[in-house]
Enzyme design. Structure first.
Site, short mmCIF file in Angstrom:
data_model
loop_
_atom_site.label_atom_id
_atom_site.label_comp_id
_atom_site.label_asym_id
_atom_site.label_seq_id
_atom_site.Cartn_x
_atom_site.Cartn_y
_atom_site.Cartn_z
N SER A 264 188.37 49.38 33.15
CA SER A 264 188.43 47.94 33.39
C SER A 264 187.06 47.39 33.72
O SER A 264 186.10 48.13 33.95
CB SER A 264 189.37 47.66 34.56
OG SER A 264 188.76 48.14 35.75
N LYS A 265 187.00 46.07 33.79
CA LYS A 265 185.77 45.39 34.14
C LYS A 265 185.31 45.83 35.53
O LYS A 265 184.13 46.00 35.79
CB LYS A 265 186.04 43.88 34.11
CG LYS A 265 184.82 43.03 34.33
CD LYS A 265 185.21 41.58 34.29
CE LYS A 265 184.71 40.74 35.45
NZ LYS A 265 184.23 41.35 36.63
N ARG A 266 186.29 46.04 36.40
CA ARG A 266 185.95 46.47 37.77
C ARG A 266 185.26 47.81 37.79
O ARG A 266 184.34 48.05 38.58
CB ARG A 266 187.22 46.53 38.64
CG ARG A 266 187.70 45.19 39.06
CD ARG A 266 188.12 45.05 40.52
NE ARG A 266 188.33 46.22 41.33
CZ ARG A 266 189.50 46.60 41.80
NH1 ARG A 266 190.60 45.92 41.47
NH2 ARG A 266 189.60 47.64 42.59
N ASP A 269 181.74 47.13 36.99
CA ASP A 269 181.02 46.55 38.14
C ASP A 269 180.67 47.63 39.15
O ASP A 269 179.57 47.68 39.67
CB ASP A 269 181.90 45.48 38.83
CG ASP A 269 182.14 44.29 37.91
OD1 ASP A 269 181.40 44.17 36.92
OD2 ASP A 269 183.08 43.51 38.18
#
Ligand code: GLU
Length: 508
Positions: A264-266, A269
């Site tokens: 995921s994007k998380r 990050d």
């Protein structure tokens, strides 16, 4: 495989930036099409206008362009099976829903959304967690199967809102032959009578998707595994419409680096790596989501690393140009299980590609980076410098590490000073500098010879001399070949740095 010309499509919904999972789907479609001498289409699936995001379509096209995996037909590319955007095809779908009603495979349903919410709640209370509109429940709902014929007519004429649903058989095994997974069998009793036409008259994804795949002559549907549960429904729709279904291949997920769950994007990050191909500016907030392009990745490296997330060539070769991928790629070597994303491996790929680049190319790119910092370096110094710096760089930006090739050091690595700098060091350095000045021609191999004979003549160890000379010339404790550095600096600059460095270090 039949001998029909291969036609595959990438069919994203323009709902935001394209995740690298989507990019991989596009890549596999591209490789498959090219491998088989077929067509690769881009179709924009924007039936759900509520989820439409301005700019998403342009983002998709730009991403594919940057990666060099462009469609040869479709939205933005032309072709004779268009339009290639579903919102521009709205008049094309209804007739097929009508055809299904006529042949007994579809029906009108007049239940209001309040009624549906209500019945779901009631079912929930009674312990049925996922109520379905299906072969059992439809018998007690308001639809053209339960209402008298004249009432149905009246409602239609009055313009009462309705949807059109597929009428699934009571209990039937639907078999989907997935190229990657083999036979997938689902019984219709586990499925529901999906809506095909919504109450605004527009088709749902399912109807539009299969109508378009049929009309566009798609031979193979290669898409993410999140669509596998829809495949049995699609197979039935093809059958009821009397069309030959394409072959299906559902790609497994790209997993988090831990292997647990979808990347995921998380995760990006947290781990400091992009999960999008190019930067994306979120329309409302203006936030920027990081892309591979802006993070300094080469498109070839991204293509190569994505190809390997789910596919392998069956050999130990890991570096594949796009042409080599086209030659080697086929679906029979695409794995069933999810592929773990490894951020270090991603960097490794970029590093390999960086090393393969010519010094000329890298000099151009590095010049850009330097220019943004207001540094101008003459071409031949730059070409030599990148040749030296590329060994230690993963990204072109990393070559900034070698700024000392163009600018005098502003500080000196404290650890090295503490450990290596001795009272006698200034004398040795001056002496050594003078000797090196005699090197003719002033090239790394010669400088190295002089340096080494200086050590032997004076019975000095490498460890006592080399780090200090590096310190004076670059300010650093480590780096690439010092002899090459000296060659690039030239005689004059070397001497100045030795003199100035000694002064600054001895004065603390
Ligand atoms: N529009 C779907 C998506 O956004 C495509 C599904 C398919 O390829 O059939 O993923």
């Amino acid at each position: 495989m039949s001998n029909k010309k291969v036609r595959v499509r990438f069919a994203p919904s323009p709902t935001g930036p394209l995740h690298i999972g989507g990019v991989r789907t596009a890549l596999y479609n591209y490789l498959f099409a090219k491998h088989h001498g077929g067509d690769f289409l881009l179709r924009i699936e924007d039936t759900d206008q509520k989820r439409f995001v301005e700019g998403a379509e342009e983002y998709i096209i730009e991403s594919l362009k940057w990666l060099g995996i462009e469609p040869n037909e479709g939205q933005g590319y032309g072709g004779n099976k268009g339009p290639y955007k579903q919102s521009e095809r709205m008049g094309m779908y209804r007739q097929y829903a009508d055809q299904l009603i006529e042949s007994g495979h579809g029906y009108y349903a007049f239940d209001t959304s309040e009624e549906l919410v209500d019945i779901r709640e009631k079912a929930n209370k009674a312990g049925v967690s996922s109520w379905k509109y299906n072969h059992i429940t439809r018998n007690s709902m308001k639809n053209s199967l339960t209402l008298p014929k004249d009432e149905v007519e009246k409602r239609l004429q009055n313009g009462d809102p309705y949807v059109i649903r597929i009428k699934l058989p009571r209990e039937e095994d639907v078999r989907v032959n997935d190229t990657i997974r083999g036979w997938v069998v689902v019984n219709t009793k586990q499925m529901d009578d999906k809506v095909l036409v919504k109450n605004d008259g527009l088709p749902t994804y399912h109807l539009a998707n299969i109508v378009d795949d049929h009309l566009m002559g798609i031979t193979h549907v290669i898409r993410g595994e999140e669509w596998l549960p829809s495949a049995p429904l699609h197979v039935l729709l093809y059958r009821y419409l009397g069309w030959e279904a394409p072959e299906f291949a559902h790609l497994s997920l790209i997993l988090k680096p831990t292997g647990k769950g979808k990347l995921s994007k998380r995760d990006g990050d947290k781990g400091g790596f992009p999960v999008f191909p190019i930067n994306y500016t979120v329309p409302d907030s203006g936030d920027i989501l990081a892309g591979y392009r802006e993070a300094g990745y080469f498109p070839e490296a991204v293509v190569n690393l994505l190809a390997f997330l789910g596919w392998n060539p069956g050999t130990t070769q890991e570096i594949f140009s796009l042409g080599e991928l086209i030659n080697s790629f086929d679906l029979d070597r695409v794995g069933k299980s999810g592929a773990k994303f490894d951020p270090d491996k991603a960097k490794w790929y970029n590093q390999q590609y960086l090393r393969m680049k010519s010094n000329d190319f890298l000099a151009d790119q590095f010049a850009e980076v330097l220019r943004t910092k207001g540094i101008d370096v003459d071409r031949s110094t730059l070409v030599k410098s990148v040749g030296l710096l590329k060994e230690r760089a993963v990204f072109v930006e990393d070559m900034m590490e070698g700024l000392y090739l163009f600018e005098k050091p502003t500080s000196y690595d404290e650890k090295t000073v503490k450990k290596k700098w001795k009272d006698q060091t200034p004398g040795i350095m001056k002496d050594l500098g003078d000797k090196i000045m005699d090197s003719e021609p002033f090239v790394a191999s010669n400088i190295e010879l002089i340096f080494k004979s200086y050590l032997t003549d004076n019975e000095l160890g490498m460890g006592a001399v080399m780090p200090n000379l590096r310190l004076l010339l670059t300010g650093k404790g480590m780096g690439p070949s010092l002899f090459e550095i000296i060659e690039i600096l030239g005689k004059k600059e070397m001497t100045t740095r030795i003199e100035e460095g000694i002064k600054r270090i001895t004065n603390g």
